[in-house]
Scaffold this active site. Structure first.
Site, short mmCIF file in Angstrom:
data_model
loop_
_atom_site.label_atom_id
_atom_site.label_comp_id
_atom_site.label_asym_id
_atom_site.label_seq_id
_atom_site.Cartn_x
_atom_site.Cartn_y
_atom_site.Cartn_z
N TYR A 138 0.69 -1.13 -0.11
CA TYR A 138 0.17 -0.01 0.01
C TYR A 138 1.08 1.09 0.04
CZ TYR A 138 -4.72 -1.42 0.89
OH TYR A 138 -6.16 -2.00 0.38
N LYS A 189 2.37 -15.33 2.84
CA LYS A 189 2.67 -16.03 1.53
C LYS A 189 4.19 -16.52 1.38
CE LYS A 189 1.15 -17.92 -2.49
NZ LYS A 189 0.09 -18.94 -2.67
N ASP A 221 -3.76 -18.10 0.72
CA ASP A 221 -4.71 -18.74 -0.20
C ASP A 221 -5.75 -19.57 0.72
OD1 ASP A 221 -2.46 -20.22 -0.12
OD2 ASP A 221 -2.41 -20.78 -2.08
N ASP A 245 -6.67 -6.41 3.91
CA ASP A 245 -7.91 -6.00 3.38
C ASP A 245 -8.59 -6.96 2.65
OD1 ASP A 245 -9.08 -3.60 1.94
OD2 ASP A 245 -8.29 -4.17 -0.01
N ASP A 249 -12.70 -8.16 4.34
CA ASP A 249 -14.04 -8.12 3.48
C ASP A 249 -14.55 -9.57 3.61
OD1 ASP A 249 -13.71 -5.21 2.83
OD2 ASP A 249 -14.40 -5.93 0.83
C1 IPM Z 1 -10.55 -0.62 3.65
C2 IPM Z 1 -10.76 -0.15 2.35
C3 IPM Z 1 -9.59 1.11 1.97
C4 IPM Z 1 -8.44 -0.03 2.13
C5 IPM Z 1 -9.63 1.71 0.77
C6 IPM Z 1 -11.02 2.78 0.72
C7 IPM Z 1 -8.51 2.66 0.79
O1 IPM Z 1 -10.75 -0.88 1.32
O2 IPM Z 1 -10.53 0.11 4.53
O3 IPM Z 1 -10.33 -1.66 3.60
O4 IPM Z 1 -7.83 -0.48 0.76
O5 IPM Z 1 -7.56 -0.05 2.86
MG MG Z 2 -11.00 -2.86 1.99
#
Ligand code: IPM
Ligand code: MG
Length: 354
Positions: A138, A189, A221, A245, A249
């Protein structure tokens, strides 16, 4: 105590409004909290031509914590990268050195049905993803698009982690695990990437100071697969920025809705930025249907970690459980036979229980 409220874009303003009402209700109950708003993301671009206006940084610097909504929207997608709303968030994380990102995934009994997985796979799930937030690909330099020696254009980013960066997030993971089931799974990884083999070695070394906590390692993975196969095997997952990240999710959907998940991003002094892990959801912005619970739960984390108000945090979390038990559902967690309510009505219900 002062909180900087950065609502941002899309549904950001609607959902933070409900969390602000919750904090105000606690304030009238004796907690001394002052709140002040400032623009960030697309709203910052509109107001000051910058996704992180100087005044916003100053306000945050004068505050004890940041309550953050969400940033981004189609209107800003074509801007040059430094002007993109996401930069506002990334720069805040870097500016305040918010390296430890706590993303708990809890399955509320009432919502086990809302998950796309079988209820028995997710019921009772209580998992903490600890994502390193200020390093990795990042932020690694160099990055960009260039013409290589063969005359071809190529894009490149740099994955890198320093030893101190890995050490401090590893300490955070073991300390967090001590307050939970004392199991840490470090995700990497290491079979392919040098950076993450180094990550594994350093985490293993830090673990020597935590004999009471179990440490395991898993490739990313496999971790992605195990999260949907048997998520209850995990207690704390610690991982780098990029993998965190993605896995967070994925973990959010175990709980039924990304609209339920709060997060805290902390630095070494427990100054923090608190935000729902979902985005700005431009498709439903302004309609009053977004789920405010992730933001309200983020406010609870703010009370706990930055203001040291554990009791108030528990009160908020209990009220959220309460509204779910009462059968109130926003559209994202709707269920036949249960009442679907809007953003404000959900906020009202939490306030009523508080
Ligand atoms: C998160 C989001 C952010 C990230 C974006 C909005 C920059 O996806 O907080 O997970 O990738 O960290
Ligand atoms: Mg995110």
């Amino acid at each position: 105590m002062k909180i900087a409220v950065l609502a941002g874009d899309g549904i950001g303003p609607e959902i933070t409004e409900q969390a602000v009402r919750v904090l105000k209700a606690l304030a009238t109950d004796g907690l001394r909290i002052e709140m002040e708003q400032a623009p960030v993301g697309g709203a910052g671009v509109d107001a000051a031509g910058d996704p992180l206006p100087e005044g916003t940084v100053r306000l945050a610097e004068q505050s004890d914590a940041i309550l953050f909504g969400a940033v981004g929207g189609p209107k800003y997608d074509t801007l040059a990268r430094p002007q993109r709303p996401e930069q506002g968030l990334l720069r805040l994380r870097k500016h305040f050195d918010l390296f430890a990102n706590l993303r708990p995934a809890i399955v509320y009994e009432e919502l086990a049905h809302a998950s796309t997985l079988k209820p028995e796979v997710v019921a009772g799930l209580d998992l903490l993803i600890l994502r390193e937030l200020t390093g990795d690909i990042y932020f690694g330099q160099p990055r960009g698009v260039r013409v290589n020696e063969a005359g071809e254009r190529e894009g490149f980013d740099t994955m890198r982690y320093t030893e101190p960066e890995i050490r401090r997030i590893a300490h955070s993971a073991f300390l967090a695990a001590r307050k939970r089931a004392r199991r840490v799974c470090s995700v990497d990884k290491a079979n392919v990437l040098e950076t993450t083999q180094f990550w594994r070695d350093v985490v293993t070394d830090v673990h020597k100071e935590y004999g009471d906590v179990e440490l395991t390692h898993m490739y990313v993975d496999n971790a992605a697969m195990q999260l949907v196969r048997n998520p209850k095997q995990f207690d704390v997952i610690v991982t780098g920025n990029m993998f965190g990240d993605i896995l967070s999710d994925e973990a959010s959907m175990l709980t039924g809705s990304i609209g339920m998940l709060p997060s805290a991003s902390l630095n070494a002094k427990n100054f923090g930025l608190y935000e729902p892990i979902h985005g700005s959801a431009p498709d439903i912005a302004g309609k009053g249907v977004a789920n405010p619970l992730a933001t309200i739960l983020s406010a609870a984390m703010l009370l706990r970690y930055s203001l040291n108000q554990e009791e108030a945090a528990l009160r908020v979390e209990k009220a959220v459980r309460g509204v779910l038990a009462q059968g109130l559902r926003t559209a994202d967690i709707a269920e036949p036979g249960k009442r679907t309510v809007g953003t404000r009505e959900m906020g009202d219900a939490v306030l009523a229980l508080l």
